[in-house]
Design a protein around this motif. Structure first.
Motif, PDB file in Angstrom:
ATOM      1  N   LEU A  41      -3.670  15.280  -3.396  1.00 53.90           N
ATOM      2  CA  LEU A  41      -2.565  14.958  -2.490  1.00 53.90           C
ATOM      3  C   LEU A  41      -3.045  14.815  -1.044  1.00 53.90           C
ATOM      4  CD1 LEU A  41       0.502  17.020  -3.756  1.00 53.90           C
ATOM      5  CD2 LEU A  41       0.086  14.576  -3.935  1.00 53.90           C
ATOM      6  N   SER A  42      -4.012  15.607  -0.639  1.00 53.29           N
ATOM      7  CA  SER A  42      -4.536  15.468   0.726  1.00 53.29           C
ATOM      8  C   SER A  42      -5.310  14.165   0.880  1.00 53.29           C
ATOM      9  CB  SER A  42      -5.404  16.662   1.098  1.00 53.29           C
ATOM     10  OG  SER A  42      -6.578  16.676   0.336  1.00 53.29           O
ATOM     11  N   LEU A  43      -6.000  13.722  -0.161  1.00 49.36           N
ATOM     12  CA  LEU A  43      -6.679  12.421  -0.105  1.00 49.36           C
ATOM     13  C   LEU A  43      -5.669  11.277   0.007  1.00 49.36           C
ATOM     14  CD1 LEU A  43      -9.557  12.890  -2.681  1.00 49.36           C
ATOM     15  CD2 LEU A  43      -9.749  12.694  -0.200  1.00 49.36           C
TER      16      LEU A  43
ATOM     17  N   PHE B 243       2.839   5.914  -2.834  1.00 45.84           N
ATOM     18  CA  PHE B 243       3.997   6.681  -3.301  1.00 45.84           C
ATOM     19  C   PHE B 243       3.976   6.822  -4.818  1.00 45.84           C
ATOM     20  CE2 PHE B 243       8.349   6.909  -4.900  1.00 45.84           C
ATOM     21  CZ  PHE B 243       8.781   8.069  -4.265  1.00 45.84           C
ATOM     22  N   GLY B 244       3.685   5.726  -5.524  1.00 46.01           N
ATOM     23  CA  GLY B 244       3.624   5.775  -6.985  1.00 46.01           C
ATOM     24  C   GLY B 244       2.529   6.698  -7.482  1.00 46.01           C
ATOM     25  N   THR B 245       1.376   6.652  -6.825  1.00 47.71           N
ATOM     26  CA  THR B 245       0.276   7.535  -7.206  1.00 47.71           C
ATOM     27  C   THR B 245       0.646   8.994  -6.958  1.00 47.71           C
ATOM     28  OG1 THR B 245      -1.278   5.782  -6.616  1.00 47.71           O
ATOM     29  CG2 THR B 245      -2.177   7.996  -6.891  1.00 47.71           C
TER      30      THR B 245
ATOM     31  N   LEU C 131       0.998  11.948  -9.734  1.00 43.26           N
ATOM     32  CA  LEU C 131       0.287  13.226  -9.631  1.00 43.26           C
ATOM     33  C   LEU C 131       1.236  14.402  -9.788  1.00 43.26           C
ATOM     34  CD1 LEU C 131      -2.209  12.633  -6.679  1.00 43.26           C
ATOM     35  CD2 LEU C 131      -2.770  13.020  -9.076  1.00 43.26           C
ATOM     36  N   VAL C 132       2.373  14.315  -9.142  1.00 40.03           N
ATOM     37  CA  VAL C 132       3.339  15.414  -9.210  1.00 40.03           C
ATOM     38  C   VAL C 132       3.866  15.579 -10.639  1.00 40.03           C
ATOM     39  CG1 VAL C 132       5.644  16.118  -8.449  1.00 40.03           C
ATOM     40  CG2 VAL C 132       3.988  15.283  -6.791  1.00 40.03           C
ATOM     41  N   LEU C 133       4.077  14.477 -11.328  1.00 37.88           N
ATOM     42  CA  LEU C 133       4.677  14.559 -12.657  1.00 37.88           C
ATOM     43  C   LEU C 133       3.677  14.827 -13.773  1.00 37.88           C
ATOM     44  CD1 LEU C 133       7.229  11.632 -12.367  1.00 37.88           C
ATOM     45  CD2 LEU C 133       7.691  14.083 -12.221  1.00 37.88           C
ATOM     46  N   LEU C 134       2.443  14.342 -13.626  1.00 39.31           N
ATOM     47  CA  LEU C 134       1.521  14.387 -14.758  1.00 39.31           C
ATOM     48  C   LEU C 134       0.472  15.483 -14.717  1.00 39.31           C
ATOM     49  CD1 LEU C 134       0.944  10.573 -15.324  1.00 39.31           C
ATOM     50  CD2 LEU C 134       2.499  12.096 -16.515  1.00 39.31           C
ATOM     51  N   ILE C 135       0.060  15.931 -13.558  1.00 32.82           N
ATOM     52  CA  ILE C 135      -1.001  16.936 -13.496  1.00 32.82           C
ATOM     53  C   ILE C 135      -0.399  18.320 -13.706  1.00 32.82           C
ATOM     54  CG2 ILE C 135      -2.673  18.065 -11.984  1.00 32.82           C
ATOM     55  CD1 ILE C 135      -3.406  15.426 -10.864  1.00 32.82           C
TER      56      ILE C 135
ATOM     57  N   VAL D 290       0.833  -1.203   0.000  1.00 30.28           N
ATOM     58  CA  VAL D 290       0.000   0.000   0.000  1.00 30.28           C
ATOM     59  C   VAL D 290       0.868   1.253   0.000  1.00 30.28           C
ATOM     60  CG1 VAL D 290      -1.706   1.304   1.332  1.00 30.28           C
ATOM     61  CG2 VAL D 290      -1.978  -1.146   1.038  1.00 30.28           C
ATOM     62  N   GLN D 291       1.970   1.249   0.747  1.00 33.80           N
ATOM     63  CA  GLN D 291       2.871   2.401   0.733  1.00 33.80           C
ATOM     64  C   GLN D 291       3.456   2.623  -0.660  1.00 33.80           C
ATOM     65  OE1 GLN D 291       5.803   1.641   3.735  1.00 33.80           O
ATOM     66  NE2 GLN D 291       4.505   2.366   5.390  1.00 33.80           N
ATOM     67  N   ALA D 292       3.819   1.536  -1.341  1.00 35.97           N
ATOM     68  CA  ALA D 292       4.368   1.666  -2.690  1.00 35.97           C
ATOM     69  C   ALA D 292       3.319   2.220  -3.657  1.00 35.97           C
ATOM     70  CB  ALA D 292       4.883   0.314  -3.178  1.00 35.97           C
TER      71      ALA D 292
END
Length: 131
Positions: free
Chosen positions: A94-96, A69-71, A75-79, A64-66
């Protein structure tokens, strides 16, 4: 009753503590997972159930941590964050993700504290394969 006095039983409670500490120091949880994996077949009967639960808990937590982290990295790279509405959507997502991480920590703490109490009584777990 005729157990040798040199055999230590501190492995189960200390492994719960290592799993809990692994939430704050990442590589430590992998050590606890490997220790539980090794010991779950060779320990005493009540210890086997605890090691089985520790192994399953550590594996699920790491997966779940992986995923989280991947999600977050995606988000940081694609949005794109070019205007105010996109920045707001980005912060909301990110808060979710952060909230999902807290749910994982609460789940892990509840399982570990419950296991610590049962390990202190040297009682086996009723269903170590449950999540």
């Amino acid at each position: 009753m005729n157990e040798p006095t040199t055999k230590k039983t501190g492995g189960v409670p200390s492994n719960y503590a290592i799993i809990l500490a692994g939430q704050f120091f990442f590589p430590v949880q992998i050590i606890a997972m490997l220790f539980a994996r090794k010991r779950r077949h060779e320990a005493r009967e009540w210890e086997k159930t605890h090691y089985e639960m520790q192994y399953r808990t550590a594996v699920v937590s790491l997966i779940v941590q992986a995923v989280l982290f991947g999600t977050g990295a995606m988000l940081v790279l694609l949005i794109p964050r070019e205007n105010y509405s996109e920045i707001t959507r980005f912060r909301t997502l990110l808060s979710l993700l952060g909230s999902a991480g807290y749910v994982l920590i609460i789940w892990l703490v509840v399982r570990s504290v419950r296991g610590l109490f049962l390990a202190g009584a040297k009682a086996p777990l009723a269903n170590p394969a449950s999540y």
